[in-house]
Motif scaffolding. Structure first.
Motif, short mmCIF file in Angstrom:
data_model
loop_
_atom_site.label_atom_id
_atom_site.label_comp_id
_atom_site.label_asym_id
_atom_site.label_seq_id
_atom_site.Cartn_x
_atom_site.Cartn_y
_atom_site.Cartn_z
N ALA A 99 9.90 -2.05 32.95
CA ALA A 99 10.18 -1.66 34.34
C ALA A 99 9.93 -2.82 35.29
N GLN A 100 8.92 -3.64 35.00
CA GLN A 100 8.67 -4.83 35.82
C GLN A 100 9.85 -5.79 35.75
N ALA A 101 10.44 -5.92 34.56
CA ALA A 101 11.61 -6.80 34.41
C ALA A 101 12.81 -6.24 35.17
N LEU A 102 13.02 -4.93 35.11
CA LEU A 102 14.13 -4.32 35.85
C LEU A 102 13.93 -4.47 37.35
N GLN A 103 12.71 -4.39 37.78
CA GLN A 103 12.43 -4.56 39.21
C GLN A 103 12.73 -5.99 39.66
N PRO B 284 13.42 0.19 41.65
CA PRO B 284 12.04 0.61 41.96
C PRO B 284 11.29 0.96 40.69
N LEU B 285 10.00 0.65 40.66
CA LEU B 285 9.22 0.87 39.45
C LEU B 285 9.28 2.31 38.94
N PRO B 286 9.13 3.34 39.80
CA PRO B 286 9.20 4.71 39.27
C PRO B 286 10.53 5.01 38.57
N VAL B 287 11.63 4.47 39.12
CA VAL B 287 12.93 4.67 38.49
C VAL B 287 13.01 3.87 37.19
N GLY B 288 12.44 2.67 37.20
CA GLY B 288 12.41 1.85 35.99
C GLY B 288 11.64 2.52 34.88
N TYR B 289 10.54 3.18 35.21
CA TYR B 289 9.79 3.92 34.20
C TYR B 289 10.65 4.99 33.53
N LEU B 290 11.42 5.69 34.35
CA LEU B 290 12.28 6.74 33.82
C LEU B 290 13.37 6.16 32.92
N ILE B 291 13.97 5.05 33.35
CA ILE B 291 15.02 4.41 32.55
C ILE B 291 14.47 3.95 31.20
N THR B 292 13.30 3.32 31.22
CA THR B 292 12.73 2.82 29.96
C THR B 292 12.40 3.95 28.99
N THR B 293 12.12 5.13 29.54
CA THR B 293 11.82 6.28 28.69
C THR B 293 13.08 6.87 28.08
N LEU B 294 14.08 7.05 28.92
CA LEU B 294 15.30 7.73 28.46
C LEU B 294 16.13 6.88 27.50
N ILE B 295 16.06 5.57 27.63
CA ILE B 295 16.98 4.70 26.89
C ILE B 295 16.72 4.74 25.38
N PHE C 221 10.41 14.25 22.79
CA PHE C 221 10.34 14.51 24.21
C PHE C 221 8.90 14.66 24.69
N LEU C 222 8.05 15.25 23.87
CA LEU C 222 6.64 15.35 24.22
C LEU C 222 6.01 13.98 24.33
N ASN C 223 6.22 13.14 23.32
CA ASN C 223 5.62 11.81 23.33
C ASN C 223 6.13 10.97 24.49
N CYS C 224 7.43 11.02 24.73
CA CYS C 224 8.01 10.24 25.83
C CYS C 224 7.55 10.79 27.19
N GLY C 225 7.37 12.10 27.28
CA GLY C 225 6.92 12.69 28.54
C GLY C 225 5.52 12.26 28.89
N VAL C 226 4.61 12.26 27.91
CA VAL C 226 3.24 11.80 28.16
C VAL C 226 3.24 10.32 28.54
N SER C 227 4.07 9.54 27.86
CA SER C 227 4.16 8.10 28.17
C SER C 227 4.64 7.88 29.60
N LEU C 228 5.65 8.64 29.99
CA LEU C 228 6.18 8.51 31.35
C LEU C 228 5.11 8.84 32.38
N LEU C 229 4.32 9.87 32.12
CA LEU C 229 3.24 10.24 33.04
C LEU C 229 2.24 9.10 33.19
N LEU C 230 1.87 8.46 32.07
CA LEU C 230 0.93 7.35 32.13
C LEU C 230 1.51 6.18 32.93
N MET C 231 2.80 5.93 32.76
CA MET C 231 3.43 4.86 33.53
C MET C 231 3.39 5.17 35.02
N GLU C 232 3.73 6.39 35.38
CA GLU C 232 3.73 6.76 36.80
C GLU C 232 2.33 6.69 37.40
N LEU C 233 1.30 6.85 36.57
CA LEU C 233 -0.09 6.74 37.03
C LEU C 233 -0.58 5.29 37.03
#
Length: 561
Positions: free
Chosen positions: A147-151, A157-168, A369-381
């Motif tokens: 996400a830092q590289a995408l920014q 934006p970092l929150p959007v980058g976190y989502l992209i890195t998760t979904l990809i 989806f569970l694992n990626c969801g927890v990871s996304l939460l940690l990124m957003e925090l």
């Protein structure tokens, strides 16, 4: 949704037809499932040793090594960084050898190995959570780096980058080993080029950076010499990667059978793709420290920890305005490679955890989806900002787990304190075995007390080493004190059968190789596959009643060849 029932095969007991289990479509499709809860049969292990090793090594493309090495070097200086990284690498390498060989020879992942190495069937549920934590902590770390590289490159934006890195990564991981192997092979040339290029460019454009790094004493203004405290703290952070052997094992379980013809290739592939990952990992950590020190004056301490800025600073003198897209491309490729592995391994671990607790298995893919969801939460925090502290804490628990498993393989089994073979099936295991489970709990508790300051500064710095020493000492001691009676609930009559011959499960009517079958289930009146056995909730474990609790020492057929 369920798939149609398998037609009755010859020899199926009539009463079994009415209770035949059918699995959800995702759980029934092994092209997606990849034997997530069971032994990987010889018929499925169709890759060459080189192909498996190459795919496994593709999973170490992560750039967290750069951030970890940078954090250690900036905090404690060059001398302590080198000493702590190399010491951690030696520990990880030595404990990884028996684990890698056992998983590759027996076609099992880290969870199944843990069951048979002193933890018991339910005792290993805790280690499933520990392993799952490793995968989502590092998924979040790598996702933050991407996400830092995408920014920087695309102003995302970092929150959007976190989502992209998760979904990809989800589509890749969804399809399992086949797609992972292809993705790792296709991206390997780009990753290898990007791995080397920054250091070559830095050597040409700023050769003095290497000398500055060798004399760097840390941002605190230290003299740059060795200190036991800096060494211990740095090693604790580096040792958090010890659980990476679990991700390597998720690939190594697909190694083909070792034969007289492929013995040398097999051994080299297992060594390289198993514990061998840490050789490259240690080099990357020290490289991250070098790049951080080189970029420190230009970007500041906070950004010097971020791999995108480390790589960008090294490439800019050579490539000018093109340096940013090149650096971003390398980061993105690296993070897709490793986070695919993190999500895949996490789905396997969560599958094992929930199947034992709930006796239900909807399919590995849902746990992605569970694992990626927890990871996304940690990124957003913003977990990345507390990376060193989090990894230092985690390393104490992970080291106690790996140390206990390694001790069982290296000490208890050779001494005859535990069964010589790896038993992973519920039908033959005690629920909890104090040899491994107890060793891990005690070692973790003592080392965490040290980490939180109960034994002073040096007790905190060396708490991971305390965890390792206690776990490796206690496992054989407890096995000896209990005479190994908590390893097996009853003898396994099929323990010596490592053939590819299939046996029919009386519950689902599928054909499974002998190592994946429990013979003569009293509840169902026939052979039962390991997964149906795990998911059975009504049997009351009748097969274990009245059996002697003494260990049964048999040959280890899967290790032959």
């Amino acid at each position: 949704m369920t798939i149609p029932r398998t037609p009755t095969q010859p020899g199926t007991p009539p009463e079994a037809e009415g209770r035949r289990r059918s699995y959800a479509r995702a759980a029934a499709d092994e092209s997606l499932e990849d034997y997530s809860l069971r032994y990987a049969p010889h018929s499925f292990r169709r890759w060459t040793p080189l192909a498996v090793a190459s795919t496994a090594l593709g999973g170490i493309a992560y750039l967290a090594d750069y951030a970890i090495g940078a954090s250690i070097a900036l905090s404690y200086g060059f001398t302590n960084a080198v000493a702590s990284v190399l010491a951690a690498a030696v520990v990880i390498f030595l404990t990884g050898i028996p684990i890698a060989r056992a998983c590759a020879a027996n076609g099992i992942d880290m969870d199944l190995l843990t069951r048979g190495c002193g933890f018991g069937y339910l005792g290993s549920t805790l280690t499933s959570v520990i392993y799952a934590s490793f995968t989502f902590i590092f998924f979040a770390t790598e996702g933050s780096i991407m996400a830092q590289a995408l920014q920087r490159a695309l102003h995302v934006p970092l929150p959007v980058g976190y989502l992209i890195t998760t979904l990809i990564v989800i589509p890749i991981v969804f399809k399992g080993m086949n797609w992972l192997a292809r993705m790792q092979a296709w991206t390997q040339p780009v990753w290898l080029l990007g791995l080397v290029l920054p250091f070559v460019a830095l050597a040409v454009a700023d050769p003095g950076a290497y000398s500055r790094f060798a004399h760097f004493g840390g941002t605190g203004g230290g003299a740059g010499g060795f200190s036991w405290y800096g060494f211990g703290m740095g090693a604790g952070v580096a040792l958090s990667l010890i659980a990476q052997i679990g991700e390597q094992a998720d690939y190594l379980r697909f190694m083909p059978r070792k034969t007289a013809v492929n013995r040398r290739r097999w051994n080299l592939a297992v060594l390289a793709a198993g514990p061998g990952w840490v050789v490259i990992g240690a080099i990357k950590q020290l490289g991250g420290g070098l790049l951080a020190v080189a970029a420190l004056g230009a970007v500041g301490e906070a950004r010097a920890l971020e791999p995108i800025d480390q790589i960008l600073h090294a490439l800019r003198p050579w490539f000018g305005g093109v340096a940013l897209p090149l650096a971003a491309l390398f980061v993105i490729v690296s993070q897709v490679k490793i986070n695919s592995t993190n999500a895949y391994s996490g789905s396997l671990s969560w599958s094992n955890f929930f199947s034992r607790l709930t006796h239900r298995h909807p399919g590995r893919v849902w746990y992605i989806f569970l694992n990626c969801g927890v990871s996304l939460l940690l990124m957003e925090l913003n977990m990345f900002s507390a990376l060193s502290t989090l990894l230092g804490f985690y390393s104490n628990v992970a080291i106690a787990w790996i140390g206990a498993v390694a001790a069982d393989l290296m000490i208890s089994k050779p001494l005859g304190l535990s069964p010589k073979y790896i038993e992973f099936k519920r039908a033959y295991l005690r629920s909890v075995n104090p040899a491994g489970f107890g060793a891990m709990i005690v070692a973790s508790a003592v080392s965490l007390a040290g980490f939180f300051g109960a034994f002073g500064d040096y007790g905190k710095a060396f708490s991971p080493f305390v965890a390792l020493a206690l776990a490796m000492l206690l496992n054989p001691l407890i096995a000896f004190a209990t005479r190994g009676r908590y390893y097996l609930a009853r003898p396994n009559p099929l323990a010596a059968d490592d053939s590819s011959e299939t046996r029919q499960c009386v519950v689902c009517a599928g054909g499974y190789e002998s190592p994946d079958v429990a013979g003569d289930c009293p509840h169902h009146g026939g052979d039962i596959c390991s997964l149906c056995c795990s998911l059975e909730s009504a049997c009351g474990e009748a097969c274990k009643r009245g059996e002697a609790a003494e260990p049964v020492l048999m040959g280890m057929p899967a290790m032959r060849g």
